[in-house]
Write a protein that holds these residues in place. Structure first.
Motif, short mmCIF file in Angstrom:
data_model
loop_
_atom_site.label_atom_id
_atom_site.label_comp_id
_atom_site.label_asym_id
_atom_site.label_seq_id
_atom_site.Cartn_x
_atom_site.Cartn_y
_atom_site.Cartn_z
N VAL A 1 -8.85 6.12 -9.72
CA VAL A 1 -7.62 5.43 -10.09
C VAL A 1 -6.76 5.19 -8.85
O VAL A 1 -6.23 4.09 -8.63
N VAL A 2 -6.62 6.22 -8.03
CA VAL A 2 -5.84 6.09 -6.80
C VAL A 2 -6.50 5.11 -5.85
O VAL A 2 -5.84 4.26 -5.23
N THR A 3 -7.81 5.19 -5.74
CA THR A 3 -8.54 4.29 -4.85
C THR A 3 -8.39 2.85 -5.28
O THR A 3 -8.21 1.94 -4.45
N ILE A 4 -8.46 2.60 -6.60
CA ILE A 4 -8.28 1.25 -7.12
C ILE A 4 -6.90 0.72 -6.77
O ILE A 4 -6.73 -0.42 -6.33
N ALA A 5 -5.89 1.57 -6.95
CA ALA A 5 -4.52 1.14 -6.66
C ALA A 5 -4.35 0.80 -5.18
O ALA A 5 -3.72 -0.20 -4.84
N VAL A 6 -4.93 1.62 -4.31
CA VAL A 6 -4.75 1.42 -2.87
C VAL A 6 -5.58 0.27 -2.34
O VAL A 6 -5.10 -0.55 -1.55
N GLN A 7 -6.83 0.17 -2.77
CA GLN A 7 -7.74 -0.82 -2.20
C GLN A 7 -7.75 -2.16 -2.93
O GLN A 7 -8.07 -3.19 -2.32
N LEU A 8 -7.41 -2.18 -4.21
CA LEU A 8 -7.48 -3.42 -4.98
C LEU A 8 -6.11 -3.93 -5.42
O LEU A 8 -5.72 -5.05 -5.10
N LEU A 9 -5.41 -3.11 -6.19
CA LEU A 9 -4.18 -3.57 -6.83
C LEU A 9 -3.05 -3.82 -5.84
O LEU A 9 -2.42 -4.88 -5.85
N LEU A 10 -2.77 -2.85 -4.97
CA LEU A 10 -1.68 -3.02 -4.01
C LEU A 10 -1.89 -4.19 -3.06
O LEU A 10 -0.96 -4.97 -2.83
N PRO A 11 -3.09 -4.35 -2.47
CA PRO A 11 -3.30 -5.54 -1.62
C PRO A 11 -3.14 -6.84 -2.39
O PRO A 11 -2.58 -7.81 -1.87
#
Length: 338
Positions: free
Chosen positions: A165-175
């Motif tokens: 979940v954290v990885t998705i937020a950092v690598q996908l959603l936030l960018p």
């Protein structure tokens, strides 16, 4: 060489993807090179989703909402019907669990953008609606695909964890959100840099494929996957696509969509995005799993390009019949063309 691939309906990019698989099989990244390649692949994913966010027009979101019945139907096919078919495939006997998970994963992905729009235009469909449907699908996929993975894959094959979940937020959603927020300042510039964007877009995916397959090869992927299983993946992918193409054609008639909108439903609803799937697999699954996970997606991607190109040309050659149901193009005829 490009003309030869064009006549055979083979995307040259698929050839590059296969080349990366061969290179990763012969020279897989190990040691410090594996760490460097992995870092570059992660950076490529961040840049890729940043650009996707910067390219998405807010006006497309507003315009798309006006044709909600069509877009909702495309979304249901993409994120409900496809996953149900994926669960059926995973339950079939004689399919390796890792490859069966890969088949299920590809059914959870959003639709493509470029090829959906291109085929819709070739078939003389509603291009504006295709742009909206494909864009909505990709945007929704950032949220929906990880959720579906958590619901349908976690616990059974160990592919998804809460850390993702954290990885998705950092690598996908936030960018993605950062790119979209900066669109007023950089959006026009990014749209003008087509060659650079294509290089970054495709190059990042090639790098992810190389690192993913390299890690899988180190873990013994090719000693675990037989030729029979590869042939089964190709056959299942072809059958899956044929079923969805037939279903979307039937749904379009049932819901009373006009010819142009039925074409949008068929081409946007039947696609699965390699551009989104490879980076997501790299985020959602461990390095040793990604190679087997994306193998079915690569087969399906090429098959969908070849078959939909045949259908789009046939639809485009039909006479204009805006108020009537266009003659059906049977899968048997499509399969014998070219």
């Amino acid at each position: 060489m490009k003309s030869i691939f064009s006549r055979l309906n083979i995307d040259s990019y698929i050839v590059l993807l296969v080349t990366m698989v061969v290179l990763a099989s012969l020279i897989p990244p190990r040691g410090s090179w594996a760490s460097i390649a992995g870092f570059c692949a992660d950076a490529g994913i961040v840049i890729l989703f940043f650009m996707h966010g910067a390219r998405l027009s807010r006006q497309a979101v507003i315009d798309g909402a006006r044709h909600w019945r069509l877009h909702l139907t495309v979304a249901v096919v993409t994120f409900v019907v496809f996953p149900l078919l994926g669960l059926v495939i995973r339950g079939l006997p004689l399919v390796d669990p890792a490859l069966a998970t890969g088949m299920l994963f590809l059914t959870l992905l959003p639709s493509t953008v470029q090829s959906s729009i291109a085929f819709t235009a070739m078939a003389r469909g509603n291009v504006a609606a295709a742009v909206c449907s494909a864009s909505f699908s990709n945007l929704a996929g950032i949220f929906v695909t990880p959720i579906l993975c958590a619901l349908l894959i976690t616990g059974k094959h160990g592919g998804f964890s809460s850390d993702a979940v954290v990885t998705i937020a950092v690598q996908l959603l936030l960018p993605f959100m950062a790119g979209h927020m900066l669109r007023p300042w950089i959006g026009d510039w990014i749209v003008r840099q087509k060659k650079m964007l294509t290089l970054v877009d495709r190059g990042s995916i090639l790098l992810v494929v190389y690192t993913a397959f390299g890690a899988a090869v180190v873990e013994g992927l090719w000693s675990k996957v037989s030729f029979r299983e590869l042939a089964m993946i190709a056959a299942l992918s072809a059958v899956l696509l044929a079923v969805v193409l037939a279903l979307t054609q039937a749904l379009g008639r049932w819901f009373g969509f006009n010819r142009e909108d039925r074409i949008v439903l068929q081409f946007c609803g039947s696609k699965k995005s390699l551009a989104s799937g490879v980076p997501m697999a790299g985020v959602l699954f461990s390095a040793s799993q990604v190679g087997a996970i994306i193998l079915p997606l690569m087969f399906f991607h090429q098959i969908q390009l070849m078959l939909c190109a045949v259908l789009a040309r046939r639809y485009g050659a039909l006479p204009e019949q805006p108020d009537k149901v266009a003659p059906a193009v049977t899968m048997s005829r499509a399969g014998t063309s070219n």
